[in-house]
Write a protein that holds these residues in place. Structure first.
Motif, PDB file in Angstrom:
ATOM      1  N   VAL A  70      21.663  39.926 -73.591  1.00 60.14           N
ATOM      2  CA  VAL A  70      20.428  39.830 -72.800  1.00 60.14           C
ATOM      3  C   VAL A  70      20.766  39.861 -71.310  1.00 60.14           C
ATOM      4  CG1 VAL A  70      18.468  38.339 -72.203  1.00 60.14           C
ATOM      5  CG2 VAL A  70      19.165  38.603 -74.593  1.00 60.14           C
ATOM      6  N   CYS A  71      19.996  40.647 -70.552  1.00 60.52           N
ATOM      7  CA  CYS A  71      20.187  40.738 -69.107  1.00 60.52           C
ATOM      8  C   CYS A  71      19.592  39.494 -68.447  1.00 60.52           C
ATOM      9  CB  CYS A  71      19.524  42.008 -68.565  1.00 60.52           C
ATOM     10  SG  CYS A  71      19.737  42.199 -66.778  1.00 60.52           S
ATOM     11  N   VAL A  72      20.423  38.772 -67.669  1.00 63.74           N
ATOM     12  CA  VAL A  72      19.977  37.530 -67.039  1.00 63.74           C
ATOM     13  C   VAL A  72      19.781  37.697 -65.530  1.00 63.74           C
ATOM     14  CG1 VAL A  72      20.966  36.046 -68.809  1.00 63.74           C
ATOM     15  CG2 VAL A  72      22.390  36.731 -66.869  1.00 63.74           C
ATOM     16  N   ALA A  73      20.194  38.829 -64.976  1.00 67.66           N
ATOM     17  CA  ALA A  73      19.989  39.088 -63.540  1.00 67.66           C
ATOM     18  C   ALA A  73      20.111  40.584 -63.297  1.00 67.66           C
ATOM     19  CB  ALA A  73      21.022  38.334 -62.708  1.00 67.66           C
ATOM     20  N   GLY A  74      19.267  41.066 -62.375  1.00 70.16           N
ATOM     21  CA  GLY A  74      19.335  42.484 -62.040  1.00 70.16           C
ATOM     22  C   GLY A  74      18.044  43.205 -62.379  1.00 70.16           C
ATOM     23  N   PRO A  75      18.028  44.524 -62.186  1.00 68.24           N
ATOM     24  CA  PRO A  75      16.790  45.290 -62.315  1.00 68.24           C
ATOM     25  C   PRO A  75      16.242  45.386 -63.740  1.00 68.24           C
ATOM     26  CG  PRO A  75      18.654  46.738 -61.924  1.00 68.24           C
ATOM     27  CD  PRO A  75      19.157  45.342 -61.746  1.00 68.24           C
ATOM     28  N   CYS A  76      17.033  45.026 -64.743  1.00 70.45           N
ATOM     29  CA  CYS A  76      16.530  45.079 -66.134  1.00 70.45           C
ATOM     30  C   CYS A  76      16.528  43.688 -66.760  1.00 70.45           C
ATOM     31  CB  CYS A  76      17.343  46.068 -66.964  1.00 70.45           C
ATOM     32  SG  CYS A  76      19.127  45.933 -66.759  1.00 70.45           S
ATOM     33  N   ALA A  77      16.317  42.643 -65.923  1.00 70.24           N
ATOM     34  CA  ALA A  77      16.302  41.265 -66.423  1.00 70.24           C
ATOM     35  C   ALA A  77      15.339  41.123 -67.590  1.00 70.24           C
ATOM     36  CB  ALA A  77      15.922  40.311 -65.300  1.00 70.24           C
ATOM     37  N   GLY A  78      15.796  40.456 -68.642  1.00 65.38           N
ATOM     38  CA  GLY A  78      14.978  40.240 -69.834  1.00 65.38           C
ATOM     39  C   GLY A  78      15.179  41.305 -70.901  1.00 65.38           C
ATOM     40  N   GLN A  79      15.715  42.451 -70.508  1.00 65.89           N
ATOM     41  CA  GLN A  79      16.012  43.481 -71.506  1.00 65.89           C
ATOM     42  C   GLN A  79      17.410  43.231 -72.086  1.00 65.89           C
ATOM     43  OE1 GLN A  79      14.686  46.837 -68.652  1.00 65.89           O
ATOM     44  NE2 GLN A  79      14.177  47.586 -70.677  1.00 65.89           N
ATOM     45  N   SER A  80      17.760  43.980 -73.124  1.00 70.04           N
ATOM     46  CA  SER A  80      19.024  43.709 -73.813  1.00 70.04           C
ATOM     47  C   SER A  80      19.841  44.977 -74.030  1.00 70.04           C
ATOM     48  CB  SER A  80      18.759  43.097 -75.192  1.00 70.04           C
ATOM     49  OG  SER A  80      18.130  41.861 -75.083  1.00 70.04           O
TER      50      SER A  80
END
Ligand code: FES
Length: 117
Positions: free
Chosen positions: A85-95
């Motif tokens: 899971v993305c926790v920081a950056g432009p796709c936060a919340g995506q995986s």
């Protein structure tokens, strides 16, 4: 019948390291990477959810400096190693897309993507 494809020897993936592979599957070549952390091996497609491009710009470098998170080299998105899971950056919340792995002795294997039929 499930078909498992050998990716590498476990001994080729030291603790706190990452490594990229191009694996020939029934559906074609799969660009993937593995991370070994706390004795566990995780695998994901080498495809950032932000743009769909690869995460590494230096071969086998998928981790941040602290080796605690996966880092995309393009825009520095950070992903948890455990679940992608993305926790920081432009796709936060995506995986990231996880690879189904299993270990057989010293072999690290992935499920062939179309072997469930
Ligand atoms: S391509 Fe990975 S953060 Fe933009």
């Amino acid at each position: 019948m499930v078909n498992w494809l050998k990716i590498c020897d476990l001994s080729a993936l030291p603790e706190d390291s990452s490594r990229g592979f191009c694996i020939s599957t029934s559906a074609g070549l799969a660009d993937i990477f593995l991370v070994r952390k706390s004795g566990e091996v995780r695998g994901y497609l080498n495809q950032c959810p932000h743009t769909g491009g690869p995460l590494d710009w230096v071969p086998d470098q998928f981790l941040d400096l602290d080796r605690r998170l996966i880092q995309c080299a393009t825009h520095d998105a950070l992903f948890r190693i455990d679940d992608g899971v993305c926790v920081a950056g432009p796709c936060a919340g995506q995986s990231l897309v996880a690879i189904d792995l299993k270990q057989e002795g010293n072999d690290v294997c992935m499920r062939d993507v179309v072997s469930e039929k």
